[in-house]
Design an enzyme around this catalytic site. Sequence first.
Site, PDB file in Angstrom:
ATOM      1  N   GLY A 236       0.832  -1.201   0.000  1.00 40.50           N
ATOM      2  CA  GLY A 236       0.000   0.000   0.000  1.00 40.50           C
ATOM      3  C   GLY A 236       0.866   1.250   0.000  1.00 40.50           C
ATOM      4  CG  PHE A 237       4.249   1.146  -0.619  1.00 43.42           C
ATOM      5  CD1 PHE A 237       5.130   0.496   0.221  1.00 43.42           C
ATOM      6  CD2 PHE A 237       3.866   0.523  -1.793  1.00 43.42           C
ATOM      7  CE1 PHE A 237       5.629  -0.757  -0.112  1.00 43.42           C
ATOM      8  CE2 PHE A 237       4.363  -0.725  -2.130  1.00 43.42           C
ATOM      9  CZ  PHE A 237       5.241  -1.365  -1.288  1.00 43.42           C
ATOM     10  N   GLY A 464       1.905  -6.105   5.121  1.00 38.86           N
ATOM     11  CA  GLY A 464       2.913  -6.956   4.511  1.00 38.86           C
ATOM     12  C   GLY A 464       4.245  -6.843   5.228  1.00 38.86           C
ATOM     13  CB  ALA A 507       5.119  -1.789  15.330  1.00 44.71           C
ATOM     14  CD  GLN A 610       8.478  -1.967   7.320  1.00 44.97           C
ATOM     15  OE1 GLN A 610       8.363  -1.604   6.157  1.00 44.97           O
ATOM     16  NE2 GLN A 610       7.656  -1.603   8.253  1.00 44.97           N
ATOM     17  CE  LYS A 672      13.873   6.191  18.229  1.00 46.80           C
ATOM     18  NZ  LYS A 672      14.864   7.266  18.457  1.00 46.80           N
ATOM     19  N   GLY A 675       8.353   1.828   9.604  1.00 45.96           N
ATOM     20  CA  GLY A 675       7.731   1.684   8.294  1.00 45.96           C
ATOM     21  C   GLY A 675       8.189   2.696   7.271  1.00 45.96           C
ATOM     22  CD  GLU A 676       5.302   6.374   7.111  1.00 43.17           C
ATOM     23  OE1 GLU A 676       5.078   6.298   8.329  1.00 43.17           O
ATOM     24  OE2 GLU A 676       4.627   7.037   6.333  1.00 43.17           O
TER      25      GLU A 676
HETATM   26 MO1  MOS Z   1       2.366   4.982   5.077  1.00 41.98          MO
HETATM   27  S1  MOS Z   1       2.213   6.701   3.984  1.00 41.98           S
HETATM   28  O1  MOS Z   1       2.212   5.439   6.592  1.00 41.98           O
HETATM   29  O2  MOS Z   1       1.526   3.714   4.533  1.00 41.98           O
END
Ligand code: MOS
Length: 709
Positions: A236-237, A464, A507, A610, A672, A675-676
């Site tokens: 999705g991102f 994912g 998380a 990730q 913390k 994901g990003e």
């Molecule tokens: Mo992201 S832009 O937090 O899926």
Amino acid sequence: MTATLDKQNIIGQPIDRIDGRRKVAGAAPYPSDFDLPGQAHAALISSTVAAGRIARIDRTAAEAAPGVLTVLTFDNAPPLADPPPSALGSTMRRPLRDDRILHYGQHIGIVVANTRAQAVAAARLVEIGYAAEPPVLDIDDPRAEVEQNPFGMESSRGDVPAALAAADVTLDATYTIGAETNSPMGLFTTVASWQGGRLVVHDTTQFPSMVRTALAAMFGVPEQDVRVLIPFLGGGFGAGLRLWSHTVLTTLAARVLDRPVKLVLSRPQMFDSTGHRAASRQRMRLGADRDGHLVAIDHDAIAANGVGDSLPSPIVAGTPVAYACDNVATHERRAHLNIPYTGFMRAPGSVEEHFALESALDELAGRLGIDPVELRLRNYAEVNPASGKPWSSKALRDCLRVGAERFGWAGRDPSPRSTHDGDWLVGQGMAAATFEFYAQPCTVRLVVDRRGHATVRTGATDIGTGTYTIAAQITAELLGLEVDRVRVEIGDTDLPPAPQSGGSGLAGALGAAVQDAANELNARLARLDGRPGESFASLLDRHGLDELSATGHSDLPAAVSGSDVAPAGAFAAAFAEVGVDEELGLVRMRRLVSVIDGGRVFNEKTARSQAIGGAVMGIGMALLEEAAYDPNSGRVANGTFGDYLVPVNADVPDIDVTFVGTPDTFNPTGSKGLGEIGIVSIAPAIANAVHHATGTRIRDLPITLDKLL
Ligand code: MOS
């Protein structure tokens, strides 16, 4: 009794995904895998102009086509209510609202037939006459409506004009980034069915409870009568963080027909129906003294947004806290264009911001003759520079030190164009970054039974990235179990309410809620008279109890406001080496080192994946990806994977990932969010490496060969 996360040493272990076997065996159901008895298939009717009105609709031929069950357009569809604003601040303009066209590809109707092929064929037979207007497609078009400070995030401290005027060295540079699309592998899908008044929707979303709330409001049913299911999500991102009109239209068609309806977007539709990172332009003005101490930062950003849209995705939010500097001002604008709606895309806003800020610091380092790593250390923000509060944790210095060591930065010749490898110029660049997490409240239900199993249930979804696996690890750790004794049930809004899988917050929120539930469970188990060393299975058994359950809750946003520390996001540093073929303008990645402080890492393997995924996406942003709008029609002209290039294996070097830092002191789990952060420092590190290789500063992403020749 307070459960701790470091008793059994399960946390952090690089265990395989607990759902991995199901995934590779094809047994994990993604939305497009769901087929319901009696289901019909839908296809969308999409606008072929970008602005204006629908003047005429003729459904006759489509309605007469083989297998067609219904054709819904604004003039014959039952009315819908407006959806409420989502918890993430975006509001959707409801589909089929009126005759207005705001962008190319806008869904202006839906055709349902017995088969997908019949629906797709019939959708082409719907005749639409347009009263088209010239679209506004460029942020500099004087016809564009421009909003100043749309998110209330502009800020100012000190006296920036005076500090710039008095600075020993200044830089004034403008950076632009083309529009990018999220491009997840899984085509977004909706399978909607009304089952005795209850709406059940399989939908590709990162935020199932948001979809539930919106559909309930739009269709006028109580929330508990809407169930959204998304057990597995094919990426999705951020594209799955908004409600999209195809979901609403499919649900509407299912209601009209009283029959399950399935819609799978095509790849070209993914480019104009599920959001994108908007094109942006940033002007960065820096002032420094001769020793490289920043005395002024002025950051001005403008980006595109859809007409009438308000997606909150600020670009300048992090600049005021990135470096120690007394005089900082930020300015933000949005230009509303006839483009498909924007969305959140991995580290939204922050990626754009860091490209400008970290490129500008590299340029400043060059002017000052100071090493780029050293420049960041000289301006290190020991405390949060906006609030003055100490960070809850910050190991950016370790990111820089460890990254420089692993990369071999010390051996770099600082002069541009100093290194060759055959026909290739070789360059090395670096950048630093931070990304805050967006935590929301989370609730989990935890059950232990007399067979010695635990079940954790919550309405979150696994995009994912490993949510199933880390939920099992955290539960196992806290209850003193083996991981394979824990069952994880997620991806269903009938389960306890959970936040979005996005904003690097799930998380931590989920882990803290599990901790809360585990504390309660452990306390209740302790109140039963246990024998030394006795398992809870035996304890339950002796007391004739089948199971024991507890509900746990976390509310990090509430904790933020009362905190006497500045809750820190993750930090990172990236070091990139590129080769540039001067004659052909080709840029090839040669090496990439990424060092991340994400606080406590729950699973070293999924965390590493990730970080690698973020780095690959950063390579795409730096060198390949741009959604090109046809200047006349407003169509995404390159909306296929043959034309819109994402990195493939040949574009990606070995990526060296290291985690540093200690458990964070703010989030109860010490994490913390990962994901990003992995994408944020990549594009500027690569752009800085290209400059080091060639002596040419490219301030416009992606760095394609035409810009280098
Ligand atoms: Mo992201 S832009 O937090 O899926």
